[in-house]
Design an enzyme around this catalytic site. Structure first.
Site, PDB file in Angstrom:
ATOM      1  N   GLU A  49       0.738  -0.974   0.097  1.00 53.15           N
ATOM      2  CA  GLU A  49       0.297   0.401   0.331  1.00 53.15           C
ATOM      3  C   GLU A  49       1.123   0.845   0.244  1.00 53.15           C
ATOM      4  O   GLU A  49       1.578   1.195   0.613  1.00 53.15           O
ATOM      5  CB  GLU A  49      -0.875   0.040   1.526  1.00 53.15           C
ATOM      6  CG  GLU A  49      -2.164  -0.885   1.032  1.00 53.15           C
ATOM      7  CD  GLU A  49      -2.940  -1.286   2.331  1.00 53.15           C
ATOM      8  OE1 GLU A  49      -4.181  -1.608   2.177  1.00 53.15           O
ATOM      9  OE2 GLU A  49      -2.141   0.030   3.496  1.00 53.15           O
TER      10      GLU A  49
ATOM     11  N   CYS B 240       3.001   8.211   2.174  1.00 50.23           N
ATOM     12  CA  CYS B 240       3.799   7.241   2.937  1.00 50.23           C
ATOM     13  C   CYS B 240       4.448   5.672   1.672  1.00 50.23           C
ATOM     14  O   CYS B 240       2.865   5.702   1.508  1.00 50.23           O
ATOM     15  CB  CYS B 240       2.977   6.748   3.613  1.00 50.23           C
ATOM     16  SG  CYS B 240       3.588   5.359   5.058  1.00 50.23           S
TER      17      CYS B 240
ATOM     18  N   CYS C  45       7.817  -7.936   5.730  1.00 46.83           N
ATOM     19  CA  CYS C  45       8.667  -7.658   6.186  1.00 46.83           C
ATOM     20  C   CYS C  45       9.324  -8.018   7.062  1.00 46.83           C
ATOM     21  O   CYS C  45       8.961  -8.767   7.707  1.00 46.83           O
ATOM     22  CB  CYS C  45       8.797  -6.117   7.392  1.00 46.83           C
ATOM     23  SG  CYS C  45       9.892  -5.568   8.374  1.00 46.83           S
TER      24      CYS C  45
ATOM     25  N   CYS D  89       8.586  -6.851  14.479  1.00 48.10           N
ATOM     26  CA  CYS D  89       8.064  -6.078  16.049  1.00 48.10           C
ATOM     27  C   CYS D  89       6.817  -6.488  15.993  1.00 48.10           C
ATOM     28  O   CYS D  89       5.886  -6.375  15.809  1.00 48.10           O
ATOM     29  CB  CYS D  89       7.749  -4.445  15.170  1.00 48.10           C
ATOM     30  SG  CYS D  89       9.935  -3.793  14.443  1.00 48.10           S
TER      31      CYS D  89
ATOM     32  N   CYS E 244       3.687  -4.169  15.703  1.00 45.56           N
ATOM     33  CA  CYS E 244       3.185  -4.080  13.998  1.00 45.56           C
ATOM     34  C   CYS E 244       2.609  -4.885  13.250  1.00 45.56           C
ATOM     35  O   CYS E 244       2.620  -6.605  13.324  1.00 45.56           O
ATOM     36  CB  CYS E 244       4.672  -3.838  13.282  1.00 45.56           C
ATOM     37  SG  CYS E 244       4.706  -3.387  11.795  1.00 45.56           S
TER      38      CYS E 244
ATOM     39  N   CYS F   2       0.425   5.084   8.629  1.00 48.63           N
ATOM     40  CA  CYS F   2       0.946   4.140   8.095  1.00 48.63           C
ATOM     41  C   CYS F   2       1.897   3.377   9.490  1.00 48.63           C
ATOM     42  O   CYS F   2       1.520   3.886  10.358  1.00 48.63           O
ATOM     43  CB  CYS F   2       2.461   6.072   7.805  1.00 48.63           C
ATOM     44  SG  CYS F   2       2.315   6.836   7.319  1.00 48.63           S
TER      45      CYS F   2
HETATM   46  N1  SAH Z   1       9.884   0.131   9.040  1.00 46.63           N
HETATM   47  C1  SAH Z   1      10.773   0.720   9.435  1.00 46.63           C
HETATM   48  C2  SAH Z   1       9.553   1.447   8.598  1.00 46.63           C
HETATM   49  C3  SAH Z   1       8.009   1.271   8.723  1.00 46.63           C
HETATM   50  S1  SAH Z   1       7.228   1.806  10.658  1.00 46.63           S
HETATM   51  C4  SAH Z   1      10.665   0.784  11.243  1.00 46.63           C
HETATM   52  O1  SAH Z   1      10.207   0.312  11.427  1.00 46.63           O
HETATM   53  O2  SAH Z   1      10.266   2.383  11.396  1.00 46.63           O
HETATM   54  C5  SAH Z   1       6.452   3.082  10.592  1.00 46.63           C
HETATM   55  C6  SAH Z   1       6.450   3.610  11.674  1.00 46.63           C
HETATM   56  O3  SAH Z   1       5.728   3.344  13.012  1.00 46.63           O
HETATM   57  C7  SAH Z   1       7.545   2.763  13.079  1.00 46.63           C
HETATM   58  O4  SAH Z   1       7.725   3.979  13.955  1.00 46.63           O
HETATM   59  C8  SAH Z   1       6.306   1.821  13.732  1.00 46.63           C
HETATM   60  O5  SAH Z   1       7.689   1.433  14.544  1.00 46.63           O
HETATM   61  C9  SAH Z   1       5.240   2.587  13.405  1.00 46.63           C
HETATM   62  N2  SAH Z   1       4.223   1.439  14.007  1.00 46.63           N
HETATM   63  C10 SAH Z   1       4.226   0.243  13.308  1.00 46.63           C
HETATM   64  N3  SAH Z   1       2.680  -0.547  13.719  1.00 46.63           N
HETATM   65  C11 SAH Z   1       2.178   0.478  14.253  1.00 46.63           C
HETATM   66  C12 SAH Z   1       0.852   0.124  14.869  1.00 46.63           C
HETATM   67  N4  SAH Z   1       0.399  -0.275  15.138  1.00 46.63           N
HETATM   68  N5  SAH Z   1       0.199   1.378  15.624  1.00 46.63           N
HETATM   69  C13 SAH Z   1       1.858   2.423  15.428  1.00 46.63           C
HETATM   70  N6  SAH Z   1       2.074   2.788  14.938  1.00 46.63           N
HETATM   71  C14 SAH Z   1       2.732   1.546  14.454  1.00 46.63           C
HETATM   72 FE1  SF4 Z   2       9.119  -4.387   9.798  1.00 44.13          FE
HETATM   73 FE2  SF4 Z   2       6.866  -3.396  11.377  1.00 44.13          FE
HETATM   74 FE3  SF4 Z   2       9.322  -3.711  12.836  1.00 44.13          FE
HETATM   75 FE4  SF4 Z   2       9.136  -1.552  10.959  1.00 44.13          FE
HETATM   76  S1  SF4 Z   2       7.825  -1.776  12.584  1.00 44.13           S
HETATM   77  S2  SF4 Z   2      10.627  -2.753  11.352  1.00 44.13           S
HETATM   78  S3  SF4 Z   2       7.225  -2.691   9.099  1.00 44.13           S
HETATM   79  S4  SF4 Z   2       7.750  -5.335  11.670  1.00 44.13           S
END
Ligand code: SAH
Ligand code: SF4
Length: 410
Positions: free
Chosen positions: A127, A140, A147, A151, A154, A385
């Site tokens: 997306e 974005c 990925c 995390c 996420c 995002c």
């Molecule tokens: N992989 C990279 C960039 C993509 S995620 C990273 O982790 O930085 C972009 C941001 O959204 C990151 O700070 C991530 O931790 C946050 N994020 C992921 N899942 C989320 C959620 N469910 N609610 C709020 N922020 C989230």
């Molecule tokens: Fe990957 Fe989500 Fe962690 Fe960013 S926050 S590194 S997209 S698993």
């Protein structure tokens, strides 16, 4: 390498997964996303003599990235013979849009279909989200299908990594957003475009969609260099932000080779907690990550690093956490971006209470940090995002109503 050293260097599957697929170029590839040198090589392949190539590359670059040409026939300054020769072997294709959703707040989300390695396999989907605001409009972008990292808060982290996006697929997201928004200089306008940046609808780009951009380094670098190229899309590097979960060894290279703004997903102030939220922390713990940040090339009070901090109820949202955060970042020119957790079906986390987020933000602000709370956008289309490609169909009617109610009260 001894056995034990080899064992130490093999990726821990709990931290990093291996991509399942590689990209296989179609028989007629797109010219989008090729660096100038590669474009010159392609011109050589269709018979353009070497002495003409630099000039032809300049022309093509202009048609591709200033005009947004979608058909070789539009390229009126290029000879018909060359246009025909190019059209036989190449396209100007962007990723295919399979769905577009427009939120009540103007946020737009495009679901893109990308080819799979094995013909006939289900195509992949990522997306791209457009978030207009009063003083800017941010696009974005995704860097990977899924990925490699896990995390725990996420949604992307729960998906397997299918493959890395190519530079063309990353630049292509900007191209298709500008196509969809009619954000190119008017067709049939003057031959010269005086200021390609003036009046644009996409003013900022963030690598905050699906994927860890530093684990797809070369493609992300090549794409961002094209997006910031002054003779093309011309987005200033200060308006491009790359967000990383903390791949510390690649942070200096990101600064030196790309030079865009950096955002770091910190989310916790102790290694014990960060180890569970961002498992990559077991490989690159907080002090290693912050050392890399301190040495980020070009860091100054006018070019700060953004530290992202997702607010999780009862996990990392206390005032003691806020105090520790301020202590930890001492000496680093920083902004702190508090992100309300965006829940997804099946998650064990909850978003911190609004009152608590405000108290946390006030503490951080009083300590001298700009600490905007990222307003959730496009919640009615699940477009935030970091939580892309949510499986909306899995939400119950009650959850959908709750999300909609949240969107209306914000
Ligand atoms: N992989 C990279 C960039 C993509 S995620 C990273 O982790 O930085 C972009 C941001 O959204 C990151 O700070 C991530 O931790 C946050 N994020 C992921 N899942 C989320 C959620 N469910 N609610 C709020 N922020 C989230
Ligand atoms: Fe990957 Fe989500 Fe962690 Fe960013 S926050 S590194 S997209 S698993």
């Amino acid at each position: 390498m001894t056995m034990s050293a080899a064992a130490q260097h093999s990726p821990d599957p709990a931290i990093e997964k291996t991509p399942l697929e590689r990209y296989v170029a179609p028989a007629t590839p797109s010219l989008i996303g090729l660096a100038r040198g590669e474009l010159a090589d392609r011109l050589g392949e269709v018979g353009v003599p070497e002495r003409q190539r630099a000039m032809r590359v300049r022309q093509l670059w202009h048609w591709l990235y200033v005009r947004g040409a979608r058909d070789f026939a539009e390229m009126s300054s290029v000879s018909k013979d060359l246009r025909d020769a190019l059209a036989r072997q190449f396209t100007l294709a962007r990723p295919e849009v399979v769905a577009e959703q427009v939120s009540a707040d103007g946020t737009r989300k495009w679901l893109l279909r990308l080819p799979a390695e094995i013909a006939g396999e289900r195509a992949h989907e990522v997306e791209c989200v457009y978030i207009p605001d009063s003083d800017r409009a941010t696009l974005c972008l995704s860097s990977q299908v899924g990925c490699t990292l896990n995390c725990t808060f996420c949604h992307t982290g729960t998906q397997r990594l299918v493959r890395n996006l190519t530079a063309g697929e990353i630049v292509g997201q900007v191209m298709l957003a500008r196509d969809r928004l009619a954000d190119w200089p008017r067709q049939g306008g003057p031959p010269e475009v005086p200021d390609p940046r003036a009046g644009r609808l996409v003013t900022n780009v963030v690598m905050m969609g699906m994927g860890e951009p530093l684990y797809n380094f070369a493609a992300v670098r090549d794409a961002l260099l094209i997006i910031s190229d002054n003779e093309g899309l011309a987005l200033s590097r200060r308006r491009i932000t790359l967000s990383t979960s903390g791949v510390a060894p690649l942070i200096p290279r990101a600064g030196a080779e790309i030079g865009v703004m950096l955002a770091v997903s910190l989310h916790a102030v102790t290694d014990a907690l960060r180890d569970t939220l961002v498992p990559l922390n077991r490989k690159y713990p907080i002090h290693v990550l912050l050392d890399a940040c301190r040495n980020y090339p070009g860091l100054s009070n006018s070019r700060r690093i953004t530290f992202e901090y997702v607010m999780l109820k009862g996990i990392n949202d206390s005032l003691a956490d806020a105090r520790a955060l301020v202590r930890l970042l001492k000496g680093i020119p920083a902004k702190i971006n508090l992100i309300p957790f965006n829940p997804w079906p099946g998650t064990i986390y909850e978003c911190a209470d609004w009152e608590q987020i405000e108290k946390f933000s006030e503490y951080v602000f009083n300590a001298g940090y700009s600490s905007p709370v990222r307003t959730p956008r496009g919640r009615d289309i699940l477009a935030a995002c970091g939580q892309l490609k949510s499986e909306t169909e899995k939400l119950s009617a009650r959850e959908r109503l709750a999300l909609r109610a949240m969107a209306m009260t914000e």
